[in-house]
Motif scaffolding. Structure first.
Motif, PDB file in Angstrom:
ATOM      1  N   GLN A 152       9.271  -0.170  -6.662  1.00 53.33           N
ATOM      2  CA  GLN A 152       8.864  -0.920  -5.460  1.00 53.33           C
ATOM      3  C   GLN A 152       9.627  -2.241  -5.360  1.00 53.33           C
ATOM      4  O   GLN A 152      10.071  -2.641  -4.280  1.00 53.33           O
ATOM      5  CB  GLN A 152       7.353  -1.190  -5.504  1.00 53.33           C
ATOM      6  CG  GLN A 152       6.509   0.065  -5.358  1.00 53.33           C
ATOM      7  CD  GLN A 152       5.037  -0.194  -5.652  1.00 53.33           C
ATOM      8  OE1 GLN A 152       4.312  -0.724  -4.836  1.00 53.33           O
ATOM      9  NE2 GLN A 152       4.595   0.186  -6.844  1.00 53.33           N
ATOM     10  N   ASN A 153       9.810  -2.928  -6.502  1.00 53.06           N
ATOM     11  CA  ASN A 153      10.533  -4.197  -6.500  1.00 53.06           C
ATOM     12  C   ASN A 153      11.984  -3.992  -6.063  1.00 53.06           C
ATOM     13  O   ASN A 153      12.533  -4.792  -5.301  1.00 53.06           O
ATOM     14  CB  ASN A 153      10.510  -4.851  -7.887  1.00 53.06           C
ATOM     15  CG  ASN A 153       9.132  -5.362  -8.299  1.00 53.06           C
ATOM     16  OD1 ASN A 153       8.906  -5.665  -9.461  1.00 53.06           O
ATOM     17  ND2 ASN A 153       8.209  -5.459  -7.379  1.00 53.06           N
ATOM     18  N   SER A 154      12.605  -2.908  -6.533  1.00 59.45           N
ATOM     19  CA  SER A 154      14.007  -2.647  -6.162  1.00 59.45           C
ATOM     20  C   SER A 154      14.128  -2.404  -4.669  1.00 59.45           C
ATOM     21  O   SER A 154      15.084  -2.834  -4.029  1.00 59.45           O
ATOM     22  CB  SER A 154      14.547  -1.409  -6.878  1.00 59.45           C
ATOM     23  OG  SER A 154      14.457  -1.591  -8.253  1.00 59.45           O
ATOM     24  N   GLN A 155      13.127  -1.713  -4.121  1.00 59.72           N
ATOM     25  CA  GLN A 155      13.167  -1.397  -2.685  1.00 59.72           C
ATOM     26  C   GLN A 155      12.616  -2.539  -1.843  1.00 59.72           C
ATOM     27  O   GLN A 155      12.659  -2.468  -0.614  1.00 59.72           O
ATOM     28  CB  GLN A 155      12.299  -0.159  -2.400  1.00 59.72           C
ATOM     29  CG  GLN A 155      12.790   1.119  -3.030  1.00 59.72           C
ATOM     30  CD  GLN A 155      11.793   2.257  -2.768  1.00 59.72           C
ATOM     31  OE1 GLN A 155      10.593   2.117  -2.942  1.00 59.72           O
ATOM     32  NE2 GLN A 155      12.294   3.380  -2.331  1.00 59.72           N
ATOM     33  N   LYS A 156      12.033  -3.536  -2.502  1.00 55.10           N
ATOM     34  CA  LYS A 156      11.339  -4.638  -1.821  1.00 55.10           C
ATOM     35  C   LYS A 156      10.248  -4.085  -0.890  1.00 55.10           C
ATOM     36  O   LYS A 156      10.067  -4.516   0.245  1.00 55.10           O
ATOM     37  CB  LYS A 156      12.321  -5.539  -1.061  1.00 55.10           C
ATOM     38  CG  LYS A 156      13.463  -6.061  -1.934  1.00 55.10           C
ATOM     39  CD  LYS A 156      13.679  -7.535  -1.732  1.00 55.10           C
ATOM     40  CE  LYS A 156      14.752  -8.171  -2.602  1.00 55.10           C
ATOM     41  NZ  LYS A 156      14.948  -7.711  -3.944  1.00 55.10           N
ATOM     42  N   LEU A 157       9.531  -3.113  -1.429  1.00 53.64           N
ATOM     43  CA  LEU A 157       8.436  -2.474  -0.687  1.00 53.64           C
ATOM     44  C   LEU A 157       7.182  -2.501  -1.545  1.00 53.64           C
ATOM     45  O   LEU A 157       7.257  -2.689  -2.765  1.00 53.64           O
ATOM     46  CB  LEU A 157       8.779  -1.012  -0.397  1.00 53.64           C
ATOM     47  CG  LEU A 157       9.828  -0.720   0.667  1.00 53.64           C
ATOM     48  CD1 LEU A 157      10.105   0.779   0.715  1.00 53.64           C
ATOM     49  CD2 LEU A 157       9.371  -1.227   2.024  1.00 53.64           C
ATOM     50  N   SER A 158       6.042  -2.272  -0.904  1.00 56.69           N
ATOM     51  CA  SER A 158       4.794  -2.224  -1.651  1.00 56.69           C
ATOM     52  C   SER A 158       4.006  -0.998  -1.198  1.00 56.69           C
ATOM     53  O   SER A 158       3.758  -0.823  -0.010  1.00 56.69           O
ATOM     54  CB  SER A 158       4.053  -3.530  -1.344  1.00 56.69           C
ATOM     55  OG  SER A 158       2.758  -3.460  -1.775  1.00 56.69           O
ATOM     56  N   TRP A 159       3.669  -0.146  -2.139  1.00 52.69           N
ATOM     57  CA  TRP A 159       2.985   1.107  -1.801  1.00 52.69           C
ATOM     58  C   TRP A 159       1.470   0.899  -1.817  1.00 52.69           C
ATOM     59  O   TRP A 159       0.959   0.027  -2.525  1.00 52.69           O
ATOM     60  CB  TRP A 159       3.366   2.207  -2.793  1.00 52.69           C
ATOM     61  CG  TRP A 159       4.837   2.488  -2.861  1.00 52.69           C
ATOM     62  CD1 TRP A 159       5.767   2.220  -1.886  1.00 52.69           C
ATOM     63  CD2 TRP A 159       5.560   3.070  -3.955  1.00 52.69           C
ATOM     64  NE1 TRP A 159       7.024   2.613  -2.312  1.00 52.69           N
ATOM     65  CE2 TRP A 159       6.923   3.141  -3.574  1.00 52.69           C
ATOM     66  CE3 TRP A 159       5.210   3.561  -5.209  1.00 52.69           C
ATOM     67  CZ2 TRP A 159       7.913   3.662  -4.401  1.00 52.69           C
ATOM     68  CZ3 TRP A 159       6.183   4.083  -6.037  1.00 52.69           C
ATOM     69  CH2 TRP A 159       7.525   4.138  -5.639  1.00 52.69           C
ATOM     70  N   SER A 160       0.756   1.750  -1.104  1.00 54.80           N
ATOM     71  CA  SER A 160      -0.710   1.632  -1.057  1.00 54.80           C
ATOM     72  C   SER A 160      -1.317   2.095  -2.386  1.00 54.80           C
ATOM     73  O   SER A 160      -0.680   2.821  -3.173  1.00 54.80           O
ATOM     74  CB  SER A 160      -1.263   2.503   0.071  1.00 54.80           C
ATOM     75  OG  SER A 160      -1.119   3.868  -0.277  1.00 54.80           O
ATOM     76  N   ALA A 161      -2.576   1.669  -2.612  1.00 54.10           N
ATOM     77  CA  ALA A 161      -3.267   2.059  -3.851  1.00 54.10           C
ATOM     78  C   ALA A 161      -3.371   3.584  -3.940  1.00 54.10           C
ATOM     79  O   ALA A 161      -3.178   4.164  -5.019  1.00 54.10           O
ATOM     80  CB  ALA A 161      -4.655   1.429  -3.886  1.00 54.10           C
ATOM     81  N   GLU A 162      -3.627   4.229  -2.802  1.00 55.68           N
ATOM     82  CA  GLU A 162      -3.788   5.695  -2.807  1.00 55.68           C
ATOM     83  C   GLU A 162      -2.480   6.373  -3.222  1.00 55.68           C
ATOM     84  O   GLU A 162      -2.467   7.334  -3.991  1.00 55.68           O
ATOM     85  CB  GLU A 162      -4.186   6.208  -1.410  1.00 55.68           C
ATOM     86  CG  GLU A 162      -5.573   5.811  -0.944  1.00 55.68           C
ATOM     87  CD  GLU A 162      -5.701   4.329  -0.607  1.00 55.68           C
ATOM     88  OE1 GLU A 162      -4.684   3.688  -0.227  1.00 55.68           O
ATOM     89  OE2 GLU A 162      -6.817   3.790  -0.740  1.00 55.68           O
ATOM     90  N   GLU A 163      -1.367   5.816  -2.708  1.00 54.01           N
ATOM     91  CA  GLU A 163      -0.057   6.394  -3.024  1.00 54.01           C
ATOM     92  C   GLU A 163       0.246   6.251  -4.529  1.00 54.01           C
ATOM     93  O   GLU A 163       0.700   7.197  -5.186  1.00 54.01           O
ATOM     94  CB  GLU A 163       0.991   5.624  -2.206  1.00 54.01           C
ATOM     95  CG  GLU A 163       2.212   6.410  -1.852  1.00 54.01           C
ATOM     96  CD  GLU A 163       3.120   5.621  -0.902  1.00 54.01           C
ATOM     97  OE1 GLU A 163       2.669   4.643  -0.250  1.00 54.01           O
ATOM     98  OE2 GLU A 163       4.305   5.984  -0.826  1.00 54.01           O
TER      99      GLU A 163
END
Ligand code: NDP
Length: 445
Positions: free
Chosen positions: A383-394
């Motif tokens: 997630q850090n590499s993509q600069k994204l944040s996934w949901s808890a469910e994911e």
């Protein structure tokens, strides 16, 4: 390769490192046959290169306590193996920390990380500094002093530390802050970070939840339902409390928890409110488990671990290494325990492991059962590499599928005639083969 020869040679070269030798011995004796099916491994002396860490940093950490006194601790980082990805493994702050303990943890981590299906090598670090009884400011000054040395040896594609015993969100935050200041960069060099600065959802819960998911996979092989099963847990830290939380959600009964001073026994099982009390006691008030026994008037065994005192179907040791010995294993078995799933690293002594395997109960070693923590750390790095944040469910869904995959790998490599799954062998051989093939492909480096 003759496992005993390699082990004797390592004993001679590292005579004061019993935990490291213990971890190596457990792995080598289970992978010996597989290793010897590949003569090319022996030609490249792969086994010795896999057992001895790539490098070890050790350094003095000087800091000033609240009374103005200068304190000195030791700091370490073991970079064990990066054949399949950057070094990855937690940092432990505990008075017992020494090079032997960190070498055993880094060695184990290499196989565990290989099992996760993600691209992570193995490492571990820490200090003989104990945060217990220290003020926030003292912990911060120590973490900052520790990082003024460690920062130059780590990085998002080099070595990515995380938490372990004595290192939770607070300590990771202080270390990350200093790392950022020293490097002038905001990168995902730590995992287990706060949510606001790149931490993954479900990372705090991941080791405990992952262990329960692994347990569910084991129970499914026997058609056993977790509901109403009595589970004895040791420890009351990160791994223990989230293991308990998931078990309660699934309708199991958590009958014990502990800390380094003693253990509690609640035969009817902890309520959600009682577990919340333990969580606050440990994380906010930083108190002792004895205080729970006083508050709820339950049995408390001073200075003792749970195993001799509890009646349980399942044991989930989640405190520290060698906390469950041969006598404890025999008592658990005599009391009807049919599954052990390890949250801690190497909590069962070799004698205890032998008892569990001889009894052919469901027994999952830590490197398989507690791999959920580092798995979600791997997802945090992604997630850090993509600069994204996934949901808890994911994240939780990914964690569940990784634990199922680890279980499957253990089954493939560990199933014996008659259908018994030797999870120790399965985890060791599966973890080893991936690292070994990568090392062979990369030559002698
Ligand atoms: P914490 O510091 O959060 O909790 C550790 C718990 O174990 C505390 O209750 C502590 O009691 C107890 N404990 C520590 N040392 C001893 C000892 N020598 N004897 C008896 N009890 C002891 O650590 P974690 O929950 O993070 O780690 C627990 C175990 O899980 C370790 O083996 C760790 O390596 C392993 N692990 C942790 C992962 C993670 O994501 N955090 C990932 C995979 C494995 P007290 O409060 O008295 O110190």
């Amino acid at each position: 390769m003759k496992a005993t020869d390699v082990i004797n040679d390592l004993k001679r070269r590292f005579p004061n490192e019993p935990e490291y030798i213990q971890a190596v011995e457990e792995v080598l004796t289970t992978i010996e046959d597989t290793y010897n099916e590949h003569p090319e491994f022996e030609r490249y002396n792969l086994i010795e290169r896999l057992c001895i860490p790539d490098r070890i940093y050790s350094f003095r950490v000087s800091w000033v306590d609240d009374k103005g006194k200068v304190q000195n601790n030791m700091g370490y980082r073991i970079q064990h193996n990066n054949a399949i990805g950057p070094y990855k493994g937690g940092i432990r702050f505990h008075s017992s920390v020494n090079q032997s303990i960190l070498k055993f943890l880094a060695f184990e981590q290499t196989f565990k990380n290989s099992l996760t299906t993600l691209a992570m090598g193995g490492g571990k670090g820490g200090s003989d500094f104990s945060p217990r009884g220290k003020s926030d400011m003292e912990v911060m000054r120590f973490c900052q002093a520790f990082m003024t040395e460690l920062w130059r040896h780590i990085g998002p594609d080099t070595d990515v530390p995380a938490g372990d015993i004595g290192v939770g969100g607070r300590e990771v935050g202080y270390m990350y802050g200093m790392y950022k200041k020293m490097t002038h960069e905001f990168t995902g060099t730590f995992t287990g970070k706060g949510r606001e600065f790149g931490g993954s959802l479900v990372r705090p819960e991941a080791t405990g939840y992952g262990n329960v998911y692994f347990l569910l996979n084991m129970l499914a092989t026997k058609g056993i339902d977790i509901k109403d099963k009595k589970v004895a847990i040791s420890g009351s830290g990160n791994v223990a409390t989230y293991t308990a939380k998931k078990l309660l959600q699934l309708g199991a009964k958590v009958v014990s928890m502990s800390d380094s001073n003693g253990s509690i026994y609640v035969p009817e099982g902890l309520s959600e409110e009682q577990l919340e009390y333990i969580f606050k006691l440990k994380n906010i008030y930083r108190g002792r488990i004895r205080e729970f026994a006083e508050e709820y008037d339950c049995q408390y065994f001073d200075g003792e671990r749970p195993w001799q005192h509890v009646k349980c179907d399942i044991a989930m040791p989640s405190a520290t290494q060698n906390e469950l010995d041969g006598d404890d294993a025999r008592t658990l078995l005599a009391n009807g325990c049919f599954a052990v799933s390890e949250g801690a690293n190497m909590p069962s002594t070799p004698e205890a492991i032998k008892e569990f395997l001889n009894a052919k109960i469901l027994y999952a070693p830590g490197k398989a059962a507690n791999a959920g923590g580092v798995s979600v750390s791997g997802l945090e790095m992604a997630q850090n590499s993509q600069k994204l944040s996934w949901s808890a469910e994911e994240v939780d869904a990914k964690l569940q599928s990784i634990m199922a995959e680890i279980h499957q790998q253990c089954k493939i490599y560990g199933e014996e005639e008659g259908g018994y799954i030797n999870y120790v062998k399965g985890a060791n051989v599966a973890g080893f083969m991936k690292v070994a093939k990568a090392m062979m492909a990369q030559g002698i480096v």
